[in-house]
Design a protein around this motif. Structure first.
Motif, mmCIF file in Angstrom:
data_model
loop_
_atom_site.group_PDB
_atom_site.id
_atom_site.type_symbol
_atom_site.label_atom_id
_atom_site.label_comp_id
_atom_site.label_asym_id
_atom_site.label_seq_id
_atom_site.Cartn_x
_atom_site.Cartn_y
_atom_site.Cartn_z
ATOM 1 N N SER A 26 0.900 -1.322 0.096
ATOM 2 C CA SER A 26 0.156 0.126 0.014
ATOM 3 C C SER A 26 0.753 1.135 -0.063
ATOM 4 N N VAL A 27 1.957 1.242 0.599
ATOM 5 C CA VAL A 27 2.707 2.494 0.764
ATOM 6 C C VAL A 27 3.579 2.547 -0.591
ATOM 7 N N THR A 28 3.549 1.841 -1.502
ATOM 8 C CA THR A 28 4.148 1.797 -2.657
ATOM 9 C C THR A 28 3.428 2.910 -3.810
ATOM 10 N N GLY A 29 2.038 3.032 -3.323
ATOM 11 C CA GLY A 29 1.182 3.642 -3.736
ATOM 12 C C GLY A 29 0.554 3.212 -5.059
ATOM 13 N N GLN A 30 0.800 1.989 -5.398
ATOM 14 C CA GLN A 30 0.507 1.018 -6.571
ATOM 15 C C GLN A 30 -0.669 0.294 -6.141
ATOM 16 N N TYR A 31 -1.142 -0.126 -4.973
ATOM 17 C CA TYR A 31 -1.999 -1.057 -4.626
ATOM 18 C C TYR A 31 -3.064 -0.291 -3.606
ATOM 19 N N TRP A 32 -4.207 -0.790 -3.572
ATOM 20 C CA TRP A 32 -5.279 -0.362 -2.683
ATOM 21 C C TRP A 32 -5.437 -1.644 -1.683
ATOM 22 N N HIS A 33 -5.385 -1.204 -0.505
ATOM 23 C CA HIS A 33 -5.572 -2.396 0.593
ATOM 24 C C HIS A 33 -6.685 -1.896 1.341
ATOM 25 N N ASP A 34 -7.685 -3.177 1.323
ATOM 26 C CA ASP A 34 -8.882 -3.000 2.038
ATOM 27 C C ASP A 34 -8.541 -3.808 3.457
ATOM 28 N N GLU A 35 -7.697 -2.838 4.330
ATOM 29 C CA GLU A 35 -7.453 -3.626 5.725
ATOM 30 C C GLU A 35 -8.626 -3.674 6.492
ATOM 31 N N ALA A 36 -9.710 -2.796 6.397
ATOM 32 C CA ALA A 36 -10.914 -2.951 7.252
ATOM 33 C C ALA A 36 -11.821 -4.132 7.157
ATOM 34 N N ASN A 37 -11.878 -4.726 5.881
ATOM 35 C CA ASN A 37 -12.965 -5.576 5.528
ATOM 36 C C ASN A 37 -12.090 -6.984 4.941
ATOM 37 N N THR A 38 -11.959 -7.099 3.769
ATOM 38 C CA THR A 38 -11.538 -8.341 3.217
ATOM 39 C C THR A 38 -9.902 -8.612 3.172
ATOM 40 N N LYS A 39 -9.073 -7.616 3.636
ATOM 41 C CA LYS A 39 -7.857 -7.658 3.711
ATOM 42 C C LYS A 39 -7.092 -7.887 2.139
ATOM 43 N N LEU A 40 -8.022 -7.956 1.223
ATOM 44 C CA LEU A 40 -7.443 -7.890 -0.210
ATOM 45 C C LEU A 40 -6.526 -6.717 -0.642
#
Length: 394
Positions: free
Chosen positions: A219-233
């Motif tokens: 997520s900190v690369t700015g290239q991925y969206w991280h759904d930490e709150a729900n699915t962890k995807l």
């Protein structure tokens, strides 16, 4: 300085087509802000000076000071790694086969070889070689061998990098940590592997599972969206969910040699004073449709909360994982379990929702979804999948 373009070119030749630069300070700040360092759930990473120059973001390399620089890269892959892996697997079978033949030739008697009633070998040298290779966790071995070799060759042939980089840490996604030190002996570049027995970023038997979170790194690369709150995807705007992270490579430079041991121990709650890191990129916006995220959340909750009533694949009640499993057991279930699954009907019902969770996201699915063999092997590690793949090329 290492050039990002050179790193990517070298890694792509072995199927590692994802190579995203980061500065470890970004990750350390993220987990500190989330309270995960203070709670002991996650450890900070070393923060050596920048040593990777992004020569792809600035065409005018006559002014490299204007290009962003980093101290680490996150290495991963899409579906493109599978053909490289199968080719490597076939090569290993060939090596094993030659080894078996040499053993037979060197033996003073062949009476120990098992034979049928008609005198033929019960299992050919080729078949024995295949069995030896496919039952030895070959995919992890391929990733470790090929990525390590690529980095060593890259640094060996980069004179500027070999002068400034003293070592690098490999934080593997399977839980291993490896430190590679670089030295010059009579003008020869030598790389000495120093493995650590510490499980640095695998999971603990607590709900705060990962000691280094690959999803947060992504997520900190700015290239991925991280759904930490729900699915962890972790979802990429182009590749969707069809990516896998293999290792974080952190480069240590001569500037940080004196303090590298203390920083890399991971025992400090805050990193030592180092030059100011570059600003992090903006977060990746969510690339997933709202209705798909709602469906993914339902599948995730279903997989987490359903009680496993048995191992029979035909038992609908065994759909999902046991709700009383710890995060460590769940990670073992998803990443280390070996089970039948050479086709969809054989996949355990408890594994299917985790595959469906990935598949429900349409972003990247049409172009980047894993082929069936790669997808099923990713979750089941069924050796029969590899046996079938080898039969087509060997």
């Amino acid at each position: 300085m290492l050039l990002l373009r050179s790193i990517r070119k070298k890694l792509q030749s072995n199927g590692f087509d994802l190579c995203d630069p980061i500065h470890t300070a970004w990750y350390n700040k993220l987990i500190a802000n989330e309270g995960l360092v203070e709670s002991g759930a996650l450890k900070i990473l070393p923060e050596p000076s920048s040593s990777v120059l992004d020569d792809e973001s600035n065409d005018d390399m006559t002014s490299p000071s204007t290009s962003p620089s980093y101290n680490a890269v996150l290495v991963g892959n899409t579906k493109t790694i599978w053909p490289s892996f199968i080719d490597w697997l076939a090569m290993k079978v060939g090596e094993k086969k030659r080894q078996h033949m040499d053993d037979i030739k060197s033996s003073s008697s062949c009476s120990s070889i098992s034979r049928d009633d008609d005198g033929s070998d019960m299992m050919s040298s080729h078949e024995r070689a295949v069995e030896d290779v496919i039952h030895s966790n070959p995919f992890d071995t391929y990733c470790e061998e090929s990525l390590s070799r690529s980095l060593q060759e890259l640094l060996y042939h980069s004179e500027d990098a070999s002068k400034s980089i003293t070592s690098y840490d490999l934080f593997w996604s399977n839980g291993k940590r490896q430190k590679v030190t670089i030295s010059n002996n009579n003008g020869h570049h030598q790389l000495n592997n120093v493995s650590s027995n510490e499980v640095y970023h695998c999971y603990n038997d607590t709900q705060d599972s990962f000691l280094v979170s690959m999803q947060r790194i992504a997520s900190v690369t700015g290239q991925y969206w991280h759904d930490e709150a729900n699915t962890k995807l972790c979802v990429h705007p182009l590749y969707g969910t069809w990516t896998a992270f293999r290792a974080l490579v952190v480069f240590e430079t001569t500037e940080n040699l004196d303090n590298s041991d203390e920083r890399s121990s991971g025992n400090r709650s805050t990193p030592l004073s180092v030059p100011t890191p570059p600003p992090p990129p903006p977060p990746c916006p969510c690339p997933v449709l709202e209705e798909e995220m709602e469906e993914a959340k339902k599948i995730f909750d279903y997989a987490m909360n359903m009680t496993d009533s048995g191992s029979d694949n035909n038992n609908i009640g065994s759909y999902g994982t046991q709700s009383n499993k710890s995060w460590a057991q769940l990670c073992t279930f998803l990443h280390n379990q070996v089970c039948q699954g050479s086709d969809w009907d054989e996949v355990p019902e408890s594994m299917k929702p985790w595959i469906e969770l990935r598949n429900v996201i349409s972003t990247g699915r049409d172009d980047w979804k894993y082929d069936e063999a790669q997808l099923l092997y990713h979750y089941t590690k069924d050796p029969n999948i590899l046996r079938k793949e080898l039969s087509r090329i060997v």
